[in-house]
Design a protein around this motif. Structure first.
Motif, PDB file in Angstrom:
ATOM      1  N   ALA A 138      41.371  29.168  32.294  1.00 31.12           N
ATOM      2  CA  ALA A 138      41.321  30.475  31.255  1.00 31.12           C
ATOM      3  C   ALA A 138      41.830  31.415  32.210  1.00 31.12           C
ATOM      4  O   ALA A 138      41.999  31.316  33.149  1.00 31.12           O
ATOM      5  CB  ALA A 138      40.103  30.975  31.868  1.00 31.12           C
ATOM      6  N   TYR A 139      42.978  31.244  30.932  1.00 30.65           N
ATOM      7  CA  TYR A 139      44.245  33.138  31.305  1.00 30.65           C
ATOM      8  C   TYR A 139      43.875  34.062  30.727  1.00 30.65           C
ATOM      9  O   TYR A 139      43.398  33.871  29.069  1.00 30.65           O
ATOM     10  CB  TYR A 139      45.534  31.862  31.326  1.00 30.65           C
ATOM     11  N   ALA A 140      43.753  35.315  30.774  1.00 32.36           N
ATOM     12  CA  ALA A 140      43.282  36.256  30.282  1.00 32.36           C
ATOM     13  C   ALA A 140      44.495  37.172  30.713  1.00 32.36           C
ATOM     14  O   ALA A 140      44.830  38.053  31.674  1.00 32.36           O
ATOM     15  CB  ALA A 140      42.436  36.913  30.683  1.00 32.36           C
ATOM     16  N   ALA A 141      45.473  37.538  29.693  1.00 32.22           N
ATOM     17  CA  ALA A 141      46.868  38.549  29.730  1.00 32.22           C
ATOM     18  C   ALA A 141      46.576  40.028  29.225  1.00 32.22           C
ATOM     19  O   ALA A 141      45.147  40.477  28.995  1.00 32.22           O
ATOM     20  CB  ALA A 141      48.049  38.268  28.715  1.00 32.22           C
ATOM     21  N   HIS A 142      47.997  40.885  29.350  1.00 32.37           N
ATOM     22  CA  HIS A 142      47.249  41.636  28.941  1.00 32.37           C
ATOM     23  C   HIS A 142      46.561  42.195  27.887  1.00 32.37           C
ATOM     24  O   HIS A 142      45.957  43.201  27.338  1.00 32.37           O
ATOM     25  CB  HIS A 142      48.997  42.273  28.377  1.00 32.37           C
ATOM     26  N   ALA A 143      47.211  41.703  26.461  1.00 30.19           N
ATOM     27  CA  ALA A 143      46.502  41.497  24.921  1.00 30.19           C
ATOM     28  C   ALA A 143      45.122  41.218  25.223  1.00 30.19           C
ATOM     29  O   ALA A 143      44.889  40.265  25.737  1.00 30.19           O
ATOM     30  CB  ALA A 143      46.700  40.969  24.039  1.00 30.19           C
ATOM     31  N   GLN A 145      35.964  48.805  25.129  1.00 31.63           N
ATOM     32  CA  GLN A 145      34.726  48.077  25.056  1.00 31.63           C
ATOM     33  C   GLN A 145      35.387  46.764  24.392  1.00 31.63           C
ATOM     34  O   GLN A 145      35.101  45.531  24.663  1.00 31.63           O
ATOM     35  CB  GLN A 145      34.135  48.396  23.863  1.00 31.63           C
ATOM     36  N   LYS A 146      36.552  46.762  24.095  1.00 31.10           N
ATOM     37  CA  LYS A 146      37.589  45.621  23.610  1.00 31.10           C
ATOM     38  C   LYS A 146      38.340  44.868  25.209  1.00 31.10           C
ATOM     39  O   LYS A 146      38.436  43.400  24.844  1.00 31.10           O
ATOM     40  CB  LYS A 146      38.738  45.753  23.303  1.00 31.10           C
ATOM     41  N   ARG A 147      38.309  45.229  25.848  1.00 29.98           N
ATOM     42  CA  ARG A 147      38.666  44.706  26.933  1.00 29.98           C
ATOM     43  C   ARG A 147      37.658  44.121  27.738  1.00 29.98           C
ATOM     44  O   ARG A 147      37.679  42.555  28.434  1.00 29.98           O
ATOM     45  CB  ARG A 147      39.569  45.274  28.137  1.00 29.98           C
ATOM     46  N   MET A 187      42.831  32.652  35.682  1.00 22.79           N
ATOM     47  CA  MET A 187      44.167  33.683  35.927  1.00 22.79           C
ATOM     48  C   MET A 187      44.339  34.654  34.586  1.00 22.79           C
ATOM     49  O   MET A 187      43.810  34.945  33.989  1.00 22.79           O
ATOM     50  CB  MET A 187      45.361  32.726  35.237  1.00 22.79           C
ATOM     51  N   LEU A 188      44.273  36.088  35.527  1.00 26.69           N
ATOM     52  CA  LEU A 188      44.186  37.346  35.133  1.00 26.69           C
ATOM     53  C   LEU A 188      45.566  37.935  35.292  1.00 26.69           C
ATOM     54  O   LEU A 188      45.588  38.547  36.820  1.00 26.69           O
ATOM     55  CB  LEU A 188      43.194  37.204  35.747  1.00 26.69           C
ATOM     56  N   ASP A 189      45.834  39.002  33.991  1.00 25.67           N
ATOM     57  CA  ASP A 189      47.609  39.495  34.233  1.00 25.67           C
ATOM     58  C   ASP A 189      46.415  41.467  34.043  1.00 25.67           C
ATOM     59  O   ASP A 189      46.737  41.240  33.124  1.00 25.67           O
ATOM     60  CB  ASP A 189      48.001  39.475  33.483  1.00 25.67           C
ATOM     61  N   GLU A 190      46.473  41.954  35.162  1.00 25.99           N
ATOM     62  CA  GLU A 190      45.698  43.543  35.051  1.00 25.99           C
ATOM     63  C   GLU A 190      44.964  43.547  34.691  1.00 25.99           C
ATOM     64  O   GLU A 190      44.336  44.168  33.686  1.00 25.99           O
ATOM     65  CB  GLU A 190      47.177  43.941  34.498  1.00 25.99           C
ATOM     66  N   PRO A 191      43.955  43.115  34.384  1.00 25.76           N
ATOM     67  CA  PRO A 191      42.118  42.972  33.785  1.00 25.76           C
ATOM     68  C   PRO A 191      41.765  44.449  34.083  1.00 25.76           C
ATOM     69  O   PRO A 191      40.954  43.954  32.361  1.00 25.76           O
ATOM     70  CB  PRO A 191      41.571  41.960  34.626  1.00 25.76           C
ATOM     71  N   THR A 192      41.643  44.948  34.631  1.00 25.48           N
ATOM     72  CA  THR A 192      41.167  46.084  34.377  1.00 25.48           C
ATOM     73  C   THR A 192      41.538  47.351  33.884  1.00 25.48           C
ATOM     74  O   THR A 192      41.566  48.096  33.197  1.00 25.48           O
ATOM     75  CB  THR A 192      40.762  46.801  36.094  1.00 25.48           C
ATOM     76  N   VAL A 193      43.158  46.971  32.635  1.00 29.36           N
ATOM     77  CA  VAL A 193      43.289  48.313  32.118  1.00 29.36           C
ATOM     78  C   VAL A 193      42.673  48.533  30.875  1.00 29.36           C
ATOM     79  O   VAL A 193      41.792  47.089  30.342  1.00 29.36           O
ATOM     80  CB  VAL A 193      44.936  47.358  31.173  1.00 29.36           C
ATOM     81  N   ALA A 237      33.069  52.484  35.640  1.00 29.04           N
ATOM     82  CA  ALA A 237      32.024  51.483  35.819  1.00 29.04           C
ATOM     83  C   ALA A 237      32.677  49.885  35.861  1.00 29.04           C
ATOM     84  O   ALA A 237      31.645  49.003  36.138  1.00 29.04           O
ATOM     85  CB  ALA A 237      30.851  52.675  34.925  1.00 29.04           C
ATOM     86  N   SER A 238      32.829  50.353  34.641  1.00 29.85           N
ATOM     87  CA  SER A 238      33.523  48.226  33.903  1.00 29.85           C
ATOM     88  C   SER A 238      34.468  47.888  35.386  1.00 29.85           C
ATOM     89  O   SER A 238      33.386  46.474  34.767  1.00 29.85           O
ATOM     90  CB  SER A 238      33.970  48.960  32.826  1.00 29.85           C
ATOM     91  N   VAL A 239      35.037  48.883  35.702  1.00 31.49           N
ATOM     92  CA  VAL A 239      35.722  46.973  37.389  1.00 31.49           C
ATOM     93  C   VAL A 239      34.472  47.188  37.847  1.00 31.49           C
ATOM     94  O   VAL A 239      34.902  46.589  38.433  1.00 31.49           O
ATOM     95  CB  VAL A 239      36.551  49.089  37.574  1.00 31.49           C
ATOM     96  N   ALA A 240      33.793  48.432  38.104  1.00 31.18           N
ATOM     97  CA  ALA A 240      32.548  48.222  39.059  1.00 31.18           C
ATOM     98  C   ALA A 240      31.647  46.217  38.328  1.00 31.18           C
ATOM     99  O   ALA A 240      31.484  45.649  39.299  1.00 31.18           O
ATOM    100  CB  ALA A 240      31.991  48.658  39.679  1.00 31.18           C
ATOM    101  N   LEU A 241      31.903  46.457  37.116  1.00 27.96           N
ATOM    102  CA  LEU A 241      31.127  45.348  36.697  1.00 27.96           C
ATOM    103  C   LEU A 241      31.929  44.089  36.587  1.00 27.96           C
ATOM    104  O   LEU A 241      31.778  43.347  37.119  1.00 27.96           O
ATOM    105  CB  LEU A 241      30.663  46.365  34.987  1.00 27.96           C
TER     106      LEU A 241
END
Length: 211
Positions: free
Chosen positions: A70-75, A124-126, A142-148, A153-157
């Motif tokens: 499962a791949y999550a990119a910038h968008a 919220q969209k992220r 597979m994650l490309d800059e997932p915390t943008v 708090a959401s980074v910790a989540l």
């Protein structure tokens, strides 16, 4: 679905017809995360796209079956007119899972379940975009800059979500400059794999949202 150990060997990847990385090799182990590091333009996104099957490798062997990824990119790749729950239900139907309620809970989206994606904040969209990983049922994320766009708090989540995925036997490969505090994570610096004659610059990679 539980991950296993996946090996990538002597891999070369290209962007715009030019090889940017060569000789890349690593083993992605079940229950572990591998974090890609390197300067902007070195080829992190290009590597992830290649591993996810969105473009062919220039050389080498990828021991990662596309159906495991499962791949999550910038968008974020959301359908703006659908609600949060409807977006997740769409992806759950694609992957044949029933994990919508779990994803809503794990990414703290339950109070937003009936709000349209168009009316969400960037953060919220992220979170919604990342929640799709939870409904995929696939062992390798597979994650490309997932915390943008995520606040602290959401980074910790999200870090807790990744930690839970690893604890269940999954694996994660991510490009990020943020320390998620994952003791299960190893770091792979891509700088030594930069193709000879190629300078790391600011060229843009493609930006598919999810595959």
């Amino acid at each position: 679905m539980t991950a296993k150990d996946y090996r990538v060997s002597d891999l070369a990847v290209a962007r715009g017809g030019l090889v940017v990385l060569e000789g890349v090799g690593f083993t992605l182990r079940a229950g572990h995360a591998l974090v890609l590091r390197g300067p902007n333009g070195v080829g992190k996104t290009t590597l992830l796209r290649t591993l996810a099957g969105l473009q062919p490798p220039a050389a080498g062997d990828i021991g990662l079956p596309p159906e495991a990824i499962a791949y999550a990119a910038h968008a974020d790749g959301l359908k703006a007119t659908l609600s949060v729950a409807e977006n997740l239900a769409f992806w759950a139907a694609i992957y044949g899972t029933d994990r919508v309620e779990t994803a809503l809970d794990r990414m703290n989206l339950r109070d937003l379940r009936d709000r349209s994606a168009a009316n969400l904040s960037a953060g919220q969209k992220r979170r919604l975009g990342l929640a799709r990983l939870l409904v995929s049922g696939r062992p390798v994320w597979m994650l490309d800059e997932p915390t943008v766009s995520l606040d602290a708090a959401s980074v910790a989540l999200f870090a807790d979500v990744v930690r839970g995925h690893l604890a269940e036997g999954g694996a994660a490969l991510m490009a990020t400059h943020i320390d998620l505090g994952l003791t299960e994570a190893e770091v792979l610096d891509l700088t030594p794999f930069k193709a000879r004659g190629q300078a790391a610059g600011t060229a843009s990679d493609f930006d598919e949202a999810f595959a």
